[in-house]
Write a protein that holds these residues in place. Structure first.
Motif, mmCIF file in Angstrom:
data_model
loop_
_atom_site.group_PDB
_atom_site.id
_atom_site.type_symbol
_atom_site.label_atom_id
_atom_site.label_comp_id
_atom_site.label_asym_id
_atom_site.label_seq_id
_atom_site.Cartn_x
_atom_site.Cartn_y
_atom_site.Cartn_z
ATOM 1 N N MET A 51 0.851 -1.182 0.000
ATOM 2 C CA MET A 51 0.000 0.000 0.000
ATOM 3 C C MET A 51 0.890 1.236 0.000
ATOM 4 S SD MET A 51 -2.785 -1.395 2.776
ATOM 5 C CE MET A 51 -1.505 -2.171 3.778
ATOM 6 N N THR A 52 0.322 2.398 -0.328
ATOM 7 C CA THR A 52 1.151 3.589 -0.488
ATOM 8 C C THR A 52 0.535 4.825 0.147
ATOM 9 O OG1 THR A 52 0.124 4.148 -2.616
ATOM 10 C CG2 THR A 52 2.079 2.750 -2.681
ATOM 11 N N ALA A 53 1.418 5.714 0.531
ATOM 12 C CA ALA A 53 1.053 7.084 0.887
ATOM 13 C C ALA A 53 2.035 7.974 0.136
ATOM 14 C CB ALA A 53 1.147 7.318 2.393
ATOM 15 N N ILE A 54 1.533 8.712 -0.846
ATOM 16 C CA ILE A 54 2.394 9.481 -1.740
ATOM 17 C C ILE A 54 2.780 10.801 -1.081
ATOM 18 C CG2 ILE A 54 2.619 10.514 -4.024
ATOM 19 C CD1 ILE A 54 0.354 8.654 -4.940
ATOM 20 N N THR A 55 4.070 11.091 -1.038
ATOM 21 C CA THR A 55 4.553 12.341 -0.452
ATOM 22 C C THR A 55 4.770 13.412 -1.517
ATOM 23 O OG1 THR A 55 6.845 11.573 -0.620
ATOM 24 C CG2 THR A 55 5.671 11.134 1.453
ATOM 25 N N VAL A 56 5.364 13.012 -2.644
ATOM 26 C CA VAL A 56 5.634 13.925 -3.748
ATOM 27 C C VAL A 56 5.465 13.157 -5.052
ATOM 28 C CG1 VAL A 56 7.301 15.322 -2.436
ATOM 29 C CG2 VAL A 56 8.108 13.419 -3.838
ATOM 30 N N ILE A 57 5.271 13.887 -6.131
ATOM 31 C CA ILE A 57 5.304 13.295 -7.461
ATOM 32 C C ILE A 57 6.562 13.813 -8.153
ATOM 33 C CG2 ILE A 57 4.178 13.174 -9.715
ATOM 34 C CD1 ILE A 57 1.511 13.511 -8.235
ATOM 35 N N VAL A 58 7.378 12.886 -8.642
ATOM 36 C CA VAL A 58 8.640 13.242 -9.294
ATOM 37 C C VAL A 58 8.521 12.956 -10.792
ATOM 38 C CG1 VAL A 58 11.122 12.835 -9.408
ATOM 39 C CG2 VAL A 58 9.927 12.675 -7.205
ATOM 40 N N THR A 59 8.774 13.981 -11.591
ATOM 41 C CA THR A 59 8.808 13.802 -13.039
ATOM 42 C C THR A 59 10.233 14.033 -13.526
ATOM 43 O OG1 THR A 59 8.306 16.125 -13.526
ATOM 44 C CG2 THR A 59 6.432 14.623 -13.256
ATOM 45 N N GLN A 60 10.503 13.554 -14.740
ATOM 46 C CA GLN A 60 11.809 13.748 -15.348
ATOM 47 C C GLN A 60 11.603 14.341 -16.737
ATOM 48 O OE1 GLN A 60 10.799 10.488 -14.499
ATOM 49 N NE2 GLN A 60 11.808 10.210 -12.522
ATOM 50 N N ASN A 61 12.385 15.352 -17.046
ATOM 51 C CA ASN A 61 12.194 16.094 -18.289
ATOM 52 C C ASN A 61 13.105 15.542 -19.393
ATOM 53 O OD1 ASN A 61 11.945 17.932 -20.373
ATOM 54 N ND2 ASN A 61 12.051 19.727 -19.052
ATOM 55 N N PRO A 62 12.545 14.821 -20.366
ATOM 56 C CA PRO A 62 13.379 14.246 -21.435
ATOM 57 C C PRO A 62 13.954 15.296 -22.374
ATOM 58 C CG PRO A 62 11.065 13.933 -21.941
ATOM 59 C CD PRO A 62 11.118 14.510 -20.550
ATOM 60 N N HIS A 63 13.469 16.532 -22.264
ATOM 61 C CA HIS A 63 13.954 17.609 -23.133
ATOM 62 C C HIS A 63 15.030 18.462 -22.448
ATOM 63 C CE1 HIS A 63 10.589 16.380 -25.548
ATOM 64 N NE2 HIS A 63 9.743 16.680 -24.580
ATOM 65 N N ASN A 64 15.373 18.078 -21.201
ATOM 66 C CA ASN A 64 16.394 18.820 -20.465
ATOM 67 C C ASN A 64 17.266 17.851 -19.672
ATOM 68 O OD1 ASN A 64 17.858 20.977 -19.379
ATOM 69 N ND2 ASN A 64 16.425 21.261 -17.683
ATOM 70 N N ASN A 65 17.861 16.899 -20.393
ATOM 71 C CA ASN A 65 18.795 15.950 -19.784
ATOM 72 C C ASN A 65 18.211 15.199 -18.598
ATOM 73 O OD1 ASN A 65 20.977 16.552 -21.572
ATOM 74 N ND2 ASN A 65 21.337 18.435 -20.421
ATOM 75 N N TRP A 66 16.912 14.900 -18.695
ATOM 76 C CA TRP A 66 16.250 14.088 -17.664
ATOM 77 C C TRP A 66 16.293 14.768 -16.290
ATOM 78 C CZ3 TRP A 66 13.056 10.670 -19.376
ATOM 79 C CH2 TRP A 66 12.559 9.652 -18.572
ATOM 80 N N SER A 67 16.231 16.088 -16.281
ATOM 81 C CA SER A 67 16.218 16.823 -15.012
ATOM 82 C C SER A 67 14.961 16.474 -14.230
ATOM 83 C CB SER A 67 16.275 18.326 -15.268
ATOM 84 O OG SER A 67 15.137 18.760 -15.982
ATOM 85 N N HIS A 68 15.099 16.452 -12.904
ATOM 86 C CA HIS A 68 14.012 16.038 -12.032
ATOM 87 C C HIS A 68 13.220 17.253 -11.543
ATOM 88 C CE1 HIS A 68 16.440 12.417 -12.029
ATOM 89 N NE2 HIS A 68 15.498 11.774 -11.385
ATOM 90 N N ASP A 69 11.909 17.139 -11.578
ATOM 91 C CA ASP A 69 11.015 18.146 -11.003
ATOM 92 C C ASP A 69 10.166 17.469 -9.935
ATOM 93 O OD1 ASP A 69 11.740 20.352 -12.728
ATOM 94 O OD2 ASP A 69 10.687 19.284 -14.328
ATOM 95 N N ILE A 70 10.012 18.139 -8.803
ATOM 96 C CA ILE A 70 9.350 17.542 -7.646
ATOM 97 C C ILE A 70 8.116 18.353 -7.284
ATOM 98 C CG2 ILE A 70 9.645 16.932 -5.206
ATOM 99 C CD1 ILE A 70 12.621 16.567 -5.802
ATOM 100 N N TYR A 71 6.992 17.667 -7.164
ATOM 101 C CA TYR A 71 5.709 18.298 -6.866
ATOM 102 C C TYR A 71 5.162 17.725 -5.554
ATOM 103 C CZ TYR A 71 6.144 19.491 -11.810
ATOM 104 O OH TYR A 71 6.600 19.954 -13.018
ATOM 105 N N PRO A 72 5.351 18.437 -4.448
ATOM 106 C CA PRO A 72 4.876 17.919 -3.153
ATOM 107 C C PRO A 72 3.352 17.904 -3.069
ATOM 108 C CG PRO A 72 6.522 19.671 -2.884
ATOM 109 C CD PRO A 72 6.096 19.697 -4.311
ATOM 110 N N LEU A 73 2.820 16.924 -2.343
ATOM 111 C CA LEU A 73 1.396 16.895 -2.044
ATOM 112 C C LEU A 73 1.134 17.611 -0.726
ATOM 113 C CD1 LEU A 73 1.574 14.675 -4.250
ATOM 114 C CD2 LEU A 73 -0.279 13.503 -3.035
ATOM 115 N N PRO A 74 -0.037 18.195 -0.553
ATOM 116 C CA PRO A 74 -0.354 18.881 0.705
ATOM 117 C C PRO A 74 -0.292 17.923 1.886
ATOM 118 C CG PRO A 74 -1.939 19.451 -1.010
ATOM 119 C CD PRO A 74 -1.116 18.319 -1.551
ATOM 120 N N LEU A 75 0.059 18.464 3.041
ATOM 121 C CA LEU A 75 0.178 17.645 4.247
ATOM 122 C C LEU A 75 -1.113 16.911 4.562
ATOM 123 C CD1 LEU A 75 2.208 19.802 6.809
ATOM 124 C CD2 LEU A 75 2.892 17.629 5.786
#
Length: 269
Positions: free
Chosen positions: A35-59
């Motif tokens: 089971m899961t409790a999601i803290t953040v969503i992490v994406t990777q940008n294929p157009h910028n050397n796979w740079s990571h972007d982090i989107y926190p979820l509200p507490l």
């Protein structure tokens, strides 16, 4: 039939190789209901050397998820992954205490794969002061171990042991430092310390850069073992075998990243 249950409190890795996706795949392979409790969503940008972007979820969203599982279902073991703020760390610890959670695996995620820059420096303090004392086992890699132990450089097995001693002083029942292939040793070496004895785990080094999610997978495998009632040393030994097989069978997703293969331990027998 006993259904063994585990919870991953972690980030969601969109590419599927790390974070709670790796945790769930590992739990499933080990016969544990995840089971899961999601803290953040992490994406990777294929157009910028796979740079990571982090989107926190509200507490409040995180708390609602943890309440669903801990208050409404219950677990045999729990692991943490990316906890991006001290507020998140404090909330997670509060839930540990509220529900007297047993078998807590703290994977002290401080940086995204391929970097040695702490995402949020204040969280290191939170891990040291709030999470480590509640851990059944804490599983830093070499970089994370330098941050937690205060030892500036870990380059040898003896350095790993010294760091493990310092981290143990923070309060966890067990410390596993994952040296892996990062050290100048013949094998991929990890060190488990229970406050009295060191256990050195070794496996042949695997020549691959496709190790996305290796730390998450290793920690999840330990969690799965603990959920099924294994002792810490036995769970760690099983997890070492699991992650070694997964790395050996790792594969590329694209020109930037390649994950471990979670089914390898089963399919390669």
């Amino acid at each position: 039939m006993t259904i063994f249950k585990a919870l991953a409190v972690a980030g969601s890795d969109t590419s599927g190789g790390a974070g709670l996706q790796a945790d769930l795949k590992t739990f499933q392979e080990l016969g544990v209901y995840g089971m899961t409790a999601i803290t953040v969503i992490v994406t990777q940008n294929p157009h910028n050397n796979w740079s990571h972007d982090i989107y926190p979820l509200p507490l409040e969203v995180l708390e609602a998820q943890m309440e669903t599982v801990l208050g409404g279902i219950g677990v045999h073991a729990l692991k943490t992954g990316m906890l991006a703020t001290t507020e998140v760390i404090s909330l997670v610890a509060k839930k540990f205490d509220q529900y007297a959670v047993k078998n807590i695996v703290i994977d002290p995620v401080m940086a995204c794969k391929g970097t040695d820059e702490v995402l949020h420096p204040e969280t290191t303090v939170g891990i040291r002061e709030i999470l480590a004392p509640r851990a059944t086992i804490i599983t830093p890699n070499v970089f994370e171990a330098t941050q937690l132990s205060g030892i500036g450089s870990i380059r040898s097995l003896e350095d790993m042991k010294a760091a493990a001693v310092e981290i143990y002083k923070l309060g966890p029942k067990n410390v596993l430092i994952k040296g892996g292939a990062k050290l100048n040793t013949a094998d991929a070496v990890d060190v488990l310390y229970d406050g009295q004895e060191f256990t050195v785990l070794q496996a042949p080094k695997i020549n691959t850069t496709y190790t996305h999610g290796a730390g998450c997978t290793y920690g999840a495998a330990i969690t799965g073992g603990l959920a099924k009632g294994l002792s810490v040393p036995t769970a760690v030994k099983q997890a070492k075998e699991f992650i070694t097989a997964a790395i050996k069978a790792s594969f590329p997703l694209n020109s930037f990243v390649g994950p471990t293969y979670h089914a390898a331990h089963r399919l390669n027998k």
